[in-house]
Scaffold this motif. Structure first.
Motif, PDB file in Angstrom:
ATOM      1  N   THR A   1      -7.119   9.427   4.331  1.00 58.29           N
ATOM      2  CA  THR A   1      -7.231   8.057   4.837  1.00 58.29           C
ATOM      3  C   THR A   1      -8.665   7.787   5.246  1.00 58.29           C
ATOM      4  O   THR A   1      -9.218   8.488   6.100  1.00 58.29           O
ATOM      5  CB  THR A   1      -6.305   7.844   6.049  1.00 58.29           C
TER       6      THR A   1
ATOM      7  N   GLY B   1       0.816  -1.208   0.000  1.00 64.81           N
ATOM      8  CA  GLY B   1       0.000   0.000   0.000  1.00 64.81           C
ATOM      9  C   GLY B   1       0.852   1.261   0.000  1.00 64.81           C
ATOM     10  O   GLY B   1       0.532   2.237  -0.688  1.00 64.81           O
ATOM     11  N   THR B   2       1.945   1.246   0.750  1.00 61.97           N
ATOM     12  CA  THR B   2       2.828   2.413   0.796  1.00 61.97           C
ATOM     13  C   THR B   2       3.451   2.676  -0.573  1.00 61.97           C
ATOM     14  O   THR B   2       3.537   3.820  -1.029  1.00 61.97           O
ATOM     15  CB  THR B   2       3.938   2.213   1.848  1.00 61.97           C
TER      16      THR B   2
ATOM     17  N   ALA C   1      -6.582   1.512   2.717  1.00 58.41           N
ATOM     18  CA  ALA C   1      -6.048   0.331   3.393  1.00 58.41           C
ATOM     19  C   ALA C   1      -7.036  -0.247   4.397  1.00 58.41           C
ATOM     20  O   ALA C   1      -7.049  -1.452   4.650  1.00 58.41           O
ATOM     21  CB  ALA C   1      -4.735   0.682   4.098  1.00 58.41           C
TER      22      ALA C   1
ATOM     23  N   GLY D   1       1.085   8.166   4.246  1.00 55.63           N
ATOM     24  CA  GLY D   1       1.012   9.266   3.292  1.00 55.63           C
ATOM     25  C   GLY D   1       2.183  10.221   3.443  1.00 55.63           C
ATOM     26  O   GLY D   1       2.710  10.749   2.457  1.00 55.63           O
TER      27      GLY D   1
ATOM     28  N   LEU E   1       0.874   4.413  -2.684  1.00 53.51           N
ATOM     29  CA  LEU E   1       0.767   5.856  -2.429  1.00 53.51           C
ATOM     30  C   LEU E   1       1.906   6.613  -3.112  1.00 53.51           C
ATOM     31  O   LEU E   1       1.697   7.688  -3.680  1.00 53.51           O
ATOM     32  CB  LEU E   1       0.783   6.129  -0.921  1.00 53.51           C
TER      33      LEU E   1
ATOM     34  N   SER F   1      -4.304  -1.834   0.509  1.00 54.36           N
ATOM     35  CA  SER F   1      -3.236  -2.656   1.075  1.00 54.36           C
ATOM     36  C   SER F   1      -3.748  -4.063   1.340  1.00 54.36           C
ATOM     37  O   SER F   1      -4.885  -4.246   1.784  1.00 54.36           O
ATOM     38  CB  SER F   1      -2.737  -2.047   2.392  1.00 54.36           C
TER      39      SER F   1
ATOM     40  N   VAL G   1      -5.964   3.676  -3.245  1.00 50.96           N
ATOM     41  CA  VAL G   1      -4.840   2.782  -2.965  1.00 50.96           C
ATOM     42  C   VAL G   1      -5.236   1.821  -1.846  1.00 50.96           C
ATOM     43  O   VAL G   1      -5.666   2.250  -0.767  1.00 50.96           O
ATOM     44  CB  VAL G   1      -3.579   3.577  -2.567  1.00 50.96           C
TER      45      VAL G   1
ATOM     46  N   ILE H   1      -3.945  13.456   0.331  1.00 51.83           N
ATOM     47  CA  ILE H   1      -4.120  12.033   0.650  1.00 51.83           C
ATOM     48  C   ILE H   1      -5.078  11.948   1.829  1.00 51.83           C
ATOM     49  O   ILE H   1      -4.786  12.456   2.914  1.00 51.83           O
ATOM     50  CB  ILE H   1      -2.786  11.356   0.995  1.00 51.83           C
TER      51      ILE H   1
ATOM     52  N   ASP I   1      -6.471   6.791   0.547  1.00 48.06           N
ATOM     53  CA  ASP I   1      -5.800   5.658   1.181  1.00 48.06           C
ATOM     54  C   ASP I   1      -6.893   4.746   1.723  1.00 48.06           C
ATOM     55  O   ASP I   1      -7.540   5.052   2.727  1.00 48.06           O
ATOM     56  CB  ASP I   1      -4.875   6.145   2.300  1.00 48.06           C
TER      57      ASP I   1
END
Length: 393
Positions: free
Chosen positions: A127, A57-58, A155, A85, A61, A177, A175, A125, A153
């Motif tokens: 989350t 996932g990182t 995830a 992020g 990003l 994860s 994105v 970004i 994000d």
């Protein structure tokens, strides 16, 4: 309690055997790879045009920011509670600018985002934290009005729905994860999704040494340096199999989350609010304002790995090393001490709500492999502790 015990069955083993027999365990750019099948299945599930398998996932990003053209000196608005992020922004030599978050939702309000937007802002970004989303439609409008890219994000928010659309489909990129604690638990790996072909093409090139045989007009040529962030065929194979089970897994997360909501109803326990989307409960999270009660509860659960006090110890606002680097320009070259550098925004660290949430919050880890009985025991112990505390106060 053993967390994140792998939920593999015979179907998973059979598809792994198929990949091994084909002697193709590294993801190639060929259209018949198992990763292409995984990407197609994932994009169809989200009803989005393009999906790209990624190593984490990182990494996703990072590639998303690069695909949007993020460069040294640009500012990226980032979440203060999880550091991923921020790291992706620094990988681009760009400057992370923290927005604060709402005390009840753990996510930013529209005003919190607006006050941090400048002419240097390249991307935001957001989350979708713990399993629900902020007001994505209005955040996207801010981005469109200011020519800023929105990166979700996701995830924590696989199959979370906001106004009839899936989380991850409101941003220019979403994105995901697949790290072992996530809803789709593959050990590692991730996925980048978008509806924009140009952005998808950029990501295709950047995630695989700057080339791709899936892009006809370049014929495998290297157009830029690129990174090596490909997902493996073995991870993709298990991903295909696990997607068949994902609705059942997420339904269990929602069942446990709703159960905890119903049973942990003392006024001292302030639960996270989901104002805009449904909640898929990657974690069940709440806060306790009374520091003495918080301390007593933390002591009661020493050694219990299903419950965590203080949010994530890697929380950006709680990470002394990362904060030292962000506060002290001399510990970096670019982006803080180079020809591209702007004045560091001193408001960055003034995050009153985020700092409160780090100190007052606790969360319960939800996993498909953990029986409801274990969560009943935790809830009973919390309620009994709160009752005893109130009796003695």
């Amino acid at each position: 309690v053993q967390l994140f015990k792998m939920r593999y069955d015979e179907k998973d083993f059979q598809i792994l055997k198929k990949v091994l027999k084909n002697n193709k365990i590294s993801t190639s750019n060929s259209k018949d790879s198992i990763t292409r099948e995984f990407e197609h299945k994932f994009s169809k599930m989200l009803n989005i045009n393009y999906a790209l398998g990624i190593s984490s996932g990182t990494a996703g990003l990072h590639i998303a920011l690069l695909s949007c053209g993020t460069k040294a000196g640009d500012e990226v608005l980032v979440d203060p509670l999880f550091q991923f992020g921020t790291l992706a922004t620094l990988y681009c030599n760009a400057i992370p600018v923290f927005y604060d978050v709402d005390i009840d939702t753990y996510m930013p309000t529209i005003d919190m985002i607006k006050e941090k937007v400048t002419e240097r802002t390249k991307a935001i970004i957001v989350t979708n934290i713990f399993g629900c989303t902020p007001n994505l439609e209005k955040i996207r409008k801010i981005c469109d009005d200011n020519h800023i890219f929105l990166i979700e994000d996701c995830a924590h928010s696989l199959l979370c729905e906001y106004n009839g659309k899936m989380a991850g489909t409101y941003g220019h990129f979403g994105v995901f994860s697949f790290q072992s604690s996530k809803h789709l638990s593959l050990g590692d790996g991730g996925m980048i999704v978008t509806n924009d072909y140009t952005l998808h093409r950029n990501a295709l090139l950047l995630h695989s040494h700057g080339t791709s045989s899936n892009i006809p007009d370049i014929n495998g040529a290297n157009l830029n340096l690129g990174w090596m962030y490909r997902i493996s065929e073995l991870v993709s194979a298990v991903g295909i199999s696990q997607l068949d089970k994902i609705s059942i897994i997420i339904d269990y997360h929602k069942y446990v989350g709703n159960y905890l909501n119903s049973i942990l109803n003392s006024h001292e326990i302030i639960k996270q609010k989901s104002l805009y989307s449904n909640h898929v409960y990657w974690r069940w999270v709440a806060r306790i304002k009374n520091p003495k009660l918080y301390e007593i509860l933390e002591e009661k659960f020493v050694g219990n790995n299903l419950i965590k006090f203080g949010l994530n110890r890697k929380t950006t606002v709680n990470d002394s090393l990362l904060l030292k680097k962000l506060k002290d320009k001399n510990t970096f070259n670019c982006p803080y001490d180079c020809i591209f550098a702007a004045d560091n925004n001193k408001k960055n660290i003034e995050l009153s709500n985020a700092n409160r949430l780090v100190k007052e919050s606790f969360y319960i880890k939800i996993s498909y492999e953990i029986s409801l009985f274990e969560y009943e025991k935790i809830a009973f112990k919390i309620n009994e502790t709160v009752k005893e505390f109130n009796k003695n106060s």
